[in-house]
Design a protein around this motif. Structure first.
Motif, mmCIF file in Angstrom:
data_model
loop_
_atom_site.group_PDB
_atom_site.id
_atom_site.type_symbol
_atom_site.label_atom_id
_atom_site.label_comp_id
_atom_site.label_asym_id
_atom_site.label_seq_id
_atom_site.Cartn_x
_atom_site.Cartn_y
_atom_site.Cartn_z
ATOM 1 N N TRP A 1 0.827 -1.211 0.000
ATOM 2 C CA TRP A 1 0.000 0.000 0.000
ATOM 3 C C TRP A 1 0.857 1.255 0.000
ATOM 4 C CZ3 TRP A 1 -4.865 0.534 -1.235
ATOM 5 C CH2 TRP A 1 -5.695 -0.579 -1.176
ATOM 6 N N VAL A 2 1.918 1.239 0.777
ATOM 7 C CA VAL A 2 2.808 2.405 0.818
ATOM 8 C C VAL A 2 3.407 2.664 -0.560
ATOM 9 C CG1 VAL A 2 5.001 3.254 1.767
ATOM 10 C CG2 VAL A 2 3.303 2.238 3.277
ATOM 11 N N LEU A 3 3.817 1.605 -1.242
ATOM 12 C CA LEU A 3 4.384 1.769 -2.585
ATOM 13 C C LEU A 3 3.354 2.292 -3.578
ATOM 14 C CD1 LEU A 3 6.706 -1.351 -2.865
ATOM 15 C CD2 LEU A 3 7.362 1.037 -2.576
ATOM 16 N N VAL A 4 2.115 1.834 -3.490
ATOM 17 C CA VAL A 4 1.060 2.327 -4.385
ATOM 18 C C VAL A 4 0.813 3.812 -4.136
ATOM 19 C CG1 VAL A 4 -1.419 2.182 -4.877
ATOM 20 C CG2 VAL A 4 -0.053 0.115 -4.751
ATOM 21 N N ILE A 5 0.717 4.199 -2.884
ATOM 22 C CA ILE A 5 0.481 5.604 -2.553
ATOM 23 C C ILE A 5 1.663 6.462 -2.988
ATOM 24 C CG2 ILE A 5 0.211 7.215 -0.613
ATOM 25 C CD1 ILE A 5 -1.486 5.000 0.742
ATOM 26 N N ALA A 6 2.883 5.980 -2.785
ATOM 27 C CA ALA A 6 4.072 6.729 -3.209
ATOM 28 C C ALA A 6 4.099 6.882 -4.728
ATOM 29 C CB ALA A 6 5.335 6.038 -2.713
#
Length: 169
Positions: free
Chosen positions: A14-19
């Motif tokens: 999720w963090v990678l998608v948001i980034a």
């Protein structure tokens, strides 16, 4: 469950998608279209200025005489090639006031007013993801009843069924 699915459901995924989303938004909002013709510059500048008479139209769209006058003025300034687009827009703002500008400034309160909803949305999304993860962990920890839970339920059920319930007829 495959490795890709596990990764996509993990907090790191999720963090990678948001980034990636934030990076694409930043790239899209800061890139330039490259060299423009004079007519392209006039169109770009006049599309950022509201018609002083019409409601909801830019100088670029409006065919009002006031809009045509502003467009002609911008055309002359662009053809003289002495001012940047920002300087031309600043001159129009000084002449007609801040209310004719359709595009917010990139600094100060205007920038905060446009960026704040995005920040709030991202913070809410992160908060929801964190809450869902926490709830899932709590559900996994408390999903199966223990012997103490079963005894508590049996004791509660024993108290609700008294011997006088069916005896009196």
């Amino acid at each position: 469950m495959g490795a890709v699915t596990r990764f996509a459901r993990s907090p790191l995924g999720w963090v990678l998608v948001i980034a990636a989303f934030a990076g694409l938004v930043a790239f899209g909002s800061t890139r330039t279209a490259g060299p423009q013709t004079q007519e392209d510059r006039v169109d770009a500048i006049t599309s950022k200025v509201a018609c002083p008479i019409c409601d909801g139209e830019s100088v670029f769209e409006s065919r009002n005489s006031a809009s045509r006058a502003i467009r002609n003025e911008v055309d002359e300034l662009v053809r003289s090639n002495e001012l940047t687009d920002a300087q031309i827009l600043a001159g129009i703002e000084n002449t007609y006031g801040r209310e004719v500008m359709l595009v917010p400034e990139s600094s100060g309160f205007d920038a905060v007013a446009w960026i704040a909803p995005i920040v709030v949305f991202l913070a809410a999304a992160v908060g929801l993801v964190a809450a869902f993860i926490r709830w899932r962990r709590l559900a996994d920890q408390t999903g199966t009843p223990t012997d103490a839970d079963r005894e508590l339920v049996e004791a509660a059920l024993g108290e609700t069924t008294s011997p006088t319930n069916g005896a009196e007829q």
